[in-house]
Design an enzyme around this catalytic site. Structure first.
Site, mmCIF file in Angstrom:
data_model
loop_
_atom_site.group_PDB
_atom_site.id
_atom_site.type_symbol
_atom_site.label_atom_id
_atom_site.label_comp_id
_atom_site.label_asym_id
_atom_site.label_seq_id
_atom_site.Cartn_x
_atom_site.Cartn_y
_atom_site.Cartn_z
ATOM 1 N N THR A 31 1.191 -0.830 0.099
ATOM 2 C CA THR A 31 0.060 0.165 0.187
ATOM 3 C C THR A 31 1.415 0.975 0.246
ATOM 4 O O THR A 31 2.060 0.776 0.383
ATOM 5 C CB THR A 31 -1.263 0.113 1.567
ATOM 6 O OG1 THR A 31 -0.242 0.348 2.557
ATOM 7 C CG2 THR A 31 -1.781 -1.037 1.377
ATOM 8 N N VAL A 78 14.197 -0.113 -0.276
ATOM 9 C CA VAL A 78 15.533 0.958 -0.740
ATOM 10 C C VAL A 78 15.945 0.642 -2.183
ATOM 11 O O VAL A 78 16.214 -0.826 -2.769
ATOM 12 C CB VAL A 78 16.174 0.860 0.397
ATOM 13 C CG1 VAL A 78 17.227 1.091 -0.141
ATOM 14 C CG2 VAL A 78 15.740 1.230 1.314
ATOM 15 N N GLY A 122 14.519 0.219 -5.228
ATOM 16 C CA GLY A 122 14.089 -0.795 -6.568
ATOM 17 C C GLY A 122 14.048 -1.901 -6.489
ATOM 18 O O GLY A 122 14.355 -2.777 -5.601
ATOM 19 N N GLU A 180 5.452 13.437 -8.532
ATOM 20 C CA GLU A 180 4.054 13.750 -8.155
ATOM 21 C C GLU A 180 3.900 14.966 -8.019
ATOM 22 O O GLU A 180 4.331 15.970 -8.619
ATOM 23 C CB GLU A 180 3.896 13.503 -6.660
ATOM 24 C CG GLU A 180 4.735 12.239 -6.423
ATOM 25 C CD GLU A 180 3.953 11.138 -6.522
ATOM 26 O OE1 GLU A 180 2.055 11.482 -7.163
ATOM 27 O OE2 GLU A 180 3.579 9.436 -6.743
ATOM 28 N N LYS A 226 15.088 6.621 3.051
ATOM 29 C CA LYS A 226 15.838 5.003 2.635
ATOM 30 C C LYS A 226 17.536 4.941 3.851
ATOM 31 O O LYS A 226 17.863 3.855 4.037
ATOM 32 C CB LYS A 226 15.988 4.882 1.374
ATOM 33 C CG LYS A 226 14.736 4.597 0.341
ATOM 34 C CD LYS A 226 15.021 5.150 -1.080
ATOM 35 C CE LYS A 226 13.698 5.123 -1.768
ATOM 36 N NZ LYS A 226 13.530 5.919 -3.113
ATOM 37 N N GLY A 235 9.579 2.217 -10.181
ATOM 38 C CA GLY A 235 8.800 1.333 -11.527
ATOM 39 C C GLY A 235 7.830 0.517 -10.979
ATOM 40 O O GLY A 235 8.328 -0.598 -10.174
#
Length: 328
Positions: free
Chosen positions: A82, A138, A140, A196, A211, A305
């Protein structure tokens, strides 16, 4: 192996598509988005759920809430993907606590609970004989946490630093390459979906700082908090500053750094030579880990991604399957 997926946004759908595309022997018995859910012990129809989401509809029945999936579905691993909340970790924190107390393994991409409550969650997992995996929190697709915990076991890490935020890296790359202003590069990043509508989280260095806290607490055992990270973002950088760096065969990147022995955690723009291994282009992430036995290692890859983050999540799921579920 049976899993339940909480969160059916970009990452959740990426996981579903990967399960459909590959023969991973994973059965999804529970699925929820913020508005609805599905519980099916013989397996959720992922193609149908994906089709509903493409049409803008809920993934399942609005009579089933995410908490119902957590508490009622029959699964080996709960996958919590989420959206991140770094104020209090909710609602993901409660989902993870509940699943662990049900003696279910948990895999998450959600930075909030790991940054805010990792010691508590680890204690709950150990008390109930299950495991908590969080590679996707952290960088991706880069298997950085696994590499540090498993591949570099026995090494002392003296320093860790790198590019942890792809949005900032894209903006700085475009400012340097085209002489764009910060506002122009940010507008371009928004148009391409890299930033964003409110970019504060990225451009002020908050995402990178979170991170760092995760790595400091979970890998380096530093017991730190977000408010202890020195942080400077990129909003005040000008094309002139980048041009000045250019004249010296250098460029500027937003770098997150941890020096464990000194207790240092910081995020700030740094001038680097163009040949430095951390000078990566576009939305890539890059992290250098300095160790005593292995020397310096640099990890480079896609830091965000749908498919890339799904790669990290699935890696954690299969790690649990191979080490815990199949042997139980």
């Amino acid at each position: 192996m049976r899993i339940a997926i909480l969160g059916f946004g970009s990452v959740g759908r990426g996981i579903a598509r990967a399960i459909l595309a590959k023969n991973l022997d994973i059965l999804v018995t529970g699925l929820a988005d913020s508005r609805s859910g599905i519980i099916d012990p013989v397996g959720v129809d992922l193609e149908a759920a994906l089709a509903r989401k493409e049409e803008g509809a809920p993934c399942g029945s609005t009579d089933i809430r995410p908490t119902d999936v957590v508490t009622r579905a029959d699964y080996d691993v709960m996958v919590e993907v989420t959206p991140t909340n770094v104020e209090n970790g909710g609602p993901a924190l409660h989902h993870i606590q509940t699943a662990l107390r049900r003696k279910k393994h948990v895999v998450t991409s959600n930075k909030g609970p790991i940054a805010l409550a990792y010691p508590e969650l680890l204690a709950i997992a150990e008390e109930n004989g299950v495991t908590l995996r969080y590679e996707a929190t952290v960088c991706g697709a880069i298997p950085l946490i696994h590499a540090m915990q498993e591949g570099l076991a026995g090494n002392t890490i003296s320093r860790l630093y790198g590019v942890f935020n792809g949005t900032c890296n894209y903006i700085l790359t475009r400012m340097a390459a085209e002489g764009l202003t910060y506002a122009q590069a940010l507008a371009e990043a928004r148009e391409l979906g890299y930033a964003e509508a409110d970019p504060t989280y990225d451009v002020e260095g908050i995402d990178a700082a979170i991170k760092l806290v995760i790595l400091a607490n979970t890998v380096l055992h530093m017991q730190t908090t977000l408010d202890r990270v020195e942080r400077t973002g990129i909003a005040l950088l000008t094309p002139e500053a980048l041009q000045l760096a250019e004249e010296q065969e250098c460029t500027i990147r937003l770098i997150g750094e941890i020096i464990p022995k000194a207790g240092v955690l910081r995020v700030s723009p740094r001038i680097l030579t163009k040949t430095h291994p951390l000078v990566v282009e576009g939305t890539l992430n890059a992290v250098t880990v300095e160790t005593d036995l292995a020397g310096d290692l640099t990890f480079i890859g896609k830091g965000a991604g749908s498919t890339e983050t799904a790669s990290a999540v699935i890696g954690d799921i299969l790690y649990i399957r191979d080490r815990y579920v199949q042997s139980s």
